[in-house]
Motif scaffolding. Sequence first.
Motif, mmCIF file in Angstrom:
data_model
loop_
_atom_site.group_PDB
_atom_site.id
_atom_site.type_symbol
_atom_site.label_atom_id
_atom_site.label_comp_id
_atom_site.label_asym_id
_atom_site.label_seq_id
_atom_site.Cartn_x
_atom_site.Cartn_y
_atom_site.Cartn_z
ATOM 1 N N LEU A 162 0.829 -1.201 0.000
ATOM 2 C CA LEU A 162 0.000 0.000 0.000
ATOM 3 C C LEU A 162 0.862 1.250 0.000
ATOM 4 O O LEU A 162 1.986 1.245 0.509
ATOM 5 C CB LEU A 162 -0.921 0.029 1.224
ATOM 6 N N GLN A 163 0.294 2.307 -0.537
ATOM 7 C CA GLN A 163 0.892 3.616 -0.454
ATOM 8 C C GLN A 163 0.338 4.324 0.788
ATOM 9 O O GLN A 163 -0.775 4.040 1.229
ATOM 10 C CB GLN A 163 0.565 4.438 -1.703
ATOM 11 N N PRO A 164 1.111 5.243 1.379
ATOM 12 C CA PRO A 164 0.587 5.987 2.531
ATOM 13 C C PRO A 164 -0.773 6.615 2.220
ATOM 14 O O PRO A 164 -0.981 7.181 1.153
ATOM 15 C CB PRO A 164 1.658 7.063 2.760
ATOM 16 N N GLY A 165 -1.704 6.480 3.154
ATOM 17 C CA GLY A 165 -3.058 7.019 2.980
ATOM 18 C C GLY A 165 -4.064 6.010 2.463
ATOM 19 O O GLY A 165 -5.273 6.245 2.558
ATOM 20 N N GLU A 166 -3.604 4.873 1.924
ATOM 21 C CA GLU A 166 -4.540 3.895 1.374
ATOM 22 C C GLU A 166 -5.114 3.007 2.481
ATOM 23 O O GLU A 166 -4.417 2.620 3.420
ATOM 24 C CB GLU A 166 -3.859 3.029 0.312
ATOM 25 N N VAL A 167 -6.396 2.689 2.338
ATOM 26 C CA VAL A 167 -7.106 1.837 3.290
ATOM 27 C C VAL A 167 -7.824 0.743 2.508
ATOM 28 O O VAL A 167 -7.725 0.661 1.278
ATOM 29 C CB VAL A 167 -8.118 2.658 4.122
ATOM 30 N N VAL A 168 -8.564 -0.088 3.224
ATOM 31 C CA VAL A 168 -9.299 -1.184 2.582
ATOM 32 C C VAL A 168 -10.751 -0.764 2.380
ATOM 33 O O VAL A 168 -11.377 -0.195 3.289
ATOM 34 C CB VAL A 168 -9.230 -2.466 3.440
ATOM 35 N N TRP A 169 -11.283 -1.009 1.181
ATOM 36 C CA TRP A 169 -12.696 -0.764 0.877
ATOM 37 C C TRP A 169 -13.417 -2.106 0.876
ATOM 38 O O TRP A 169 -12.922 -3.101 0.312
ATOM 39 C CB TRP A 169 -12.857 -0.139 -0.506
ATOM 40 N N LEU A 170 -14.604 -2.152 1.462
ATOM 41 C CA LEU A 170 -15.347 -3.405 1.592
ATOM 42 C C LEU A 170 -16.796 -3.237 1.178
ATOM 43 O O LEU A 170 -17.426 -2.215 1.463
ATOM 44 C CB LEU A 170 -15.303 -3.893 3.045
ATOM 45 N N ALA A 171 -17.332 -4.265 0.510
ATOM 46 C CA ALA A 171 -18.747 -4.278 0.116
ATOM 47 C C ALA A 171 -19.332 -5.635 0.481
ATOM 48 O O ALA A 171 -18.823 -6.681 0.057
ATOM 49 C CB ALA A 171 -18.884 -4.045 -1.392
ATOM 50 N N GLY A 172 -20.411 -5.622 1.286
ATOM 51 C CA GLY A 172 -21.056 -6.862 1.701
ATOM 52 C C GLY A 172 -21.808 -7.524 0.564
ATOM 53 O O GLY A 172 -22.227 -6.874 -0.401
ATOM 54 N N ARG A 173 -22.024 -8.825 0.691
ATOM 55 C CA ARG A 173 -22.660 -9.587 -0.394
ATOM 56 C C ARG A 173 -24.089 -9.145 -0.655
ATOM 57 O O ARG A 173 -24.538 -9.114 -1.804
ATOM 58 C CB ARG A 173 -22.632 -11.083 -0.073
ATOM 59 N N THR A 174 -24.831 -8.806 0.389
ATOM 60 C CA THR A 174 -26.211 -8.358 0.190
ATOM 61 C C THR A 174 -26.232 -7.041 -0.580
ATOM 62 O O THR A 174 -27.053 -6.860 -1.487
ATOM 63 C CB THR A 174 -26.929 -8.190 1.537
ATOM 64 N N PHE A 175 -25.332 -6.124 -0.226
ATOM 65 C CA PHE A 175 -25.251 -4.860 -0.959
ATOM 66 C C PHE A 175 -24.921 -5.120 -2.425
ATOM 67 O O PHE A 175 -25.550 -4.531 -3.322
ATOM 68 C CB PHE A 175 -24.184 -3.955 -0.338
ATOM 69 N N VAL A 176 -23.958 -5.972 -2.697
ATOM 70 C CA VAL A 176 -23.562 -6.268 -4.081
ATOM 71 C C VAL A 176 -24.735 -6.874 -4.853
ATOM 72 O O VAL A 176 -24.991 -6.515 -6.009
ATOM 73 C CB VAL A 176 -22.345 -7.211 -4.110
ATOM 74 N N ALA A 177 -25.487 -7.777 -4.202
ATOM 75 C CA ALA A 177 -26.633 -8.412 -4.867
ATOM 76 C C ALA A 177 -27.724 -7.395 -5.187
ATOM 77 O O ALA A 177 -28.294 -7.405 -6.289
ATOM 78 C CB ALA A 177 -27.191 -9.528 -3.979
ATOM 79 N N GLU A 178 -28.027 -6.503 -4.243
ATOM 80 C CA GLU A 178 -29.065 -5.496 -4.476
ATOM 81 C C GLU A 178 -28.618 -4.493 -5.541
ATOM 82 O O GLU A 178 -29.418 -4.043 -6.366
ATOM 83 C CB GLU A 178 -29.411 -4.771 -3.177
#
Length: 304
Positions: free
Chosen positions: A68-84
Amino acid sequence: MDDYRLVGFISDLNGNQTQLFTADPVLKHDGDLYVAEARNWTRDDLRKVQASALRFVEPVPEDEQINLQPGEVVWLAGRTFVAELSRISRTPYASLAQLRREIGRWNRTRRMGFAWTTGTRSQFTRLIAEPTTDITAMLQNALFDRQELSHGDAESYFTVFRALVQKDTLDHLVTRALYYRERHDDRRMLSVARRAVRAGVATDQNEFLAALEARAGRLGAQRLADVNRESRPQSAVRNDILALLSSVVVAEREAAAVESGNHWRAFETRVTIDRSREVAAKLLATMKHDQLPPAAESAGTHTR
């Protein structure tokens, strides 16, 4: 050059399947483990942790670990959100389809199948800005379409809306409360009103509820006017006006009866009266406009 190897992230995936969110990364740097907790972290912001603490961290498999580069974080998307999101992405709004394709390219967690990738928080904000605006418009339109509300995609729109909204603004909280209002869920609607006061976007619940009713009145009147312009005969519009005026008379009597007791009910009834008058006036204006002959809609001149 400093290497910050992503080995995991701090997040509780349980109960977050409907969410889209960011998480602090756990990094390996110079043989030691660190947590990057600052919003735009640098080397000086890293907090050293022991390997034993990793049992509280969601690990990233070794073959998926990246620098990672400084300032980068992890983005997450739950399965229900992705399905909808996939369900509703076939819309006139291209931003939602683009977001679905973007998330489709992300990795998947071994546990619970969350989609994930990395980037800065400002990049995350830019990613969801246009989809948030578009899903808000879709949700508000659906709430004043009885078919959409009862048998259509209003619930899916609301699920995606809640996930995309990352901050409690007055506009977003009014939209959230509007969903519960049209679902006749007063308990949750009033809960959102209290939340607005705690967030500092409304001075008290009455101010928030007044903003909610103003939004509902405007959207309801617009929807009714659109429907009437498209298809309804003048007799039906006239009947609507008479029904609305009758409801005003009844509501005024009810308001007078409860004014000294239930103040919330009295406030709600007074707002209903104002709404009904506004809708009736707009319907009357629409009917009068539709009855004008073509010549009367011109510049206003005529010849004998």
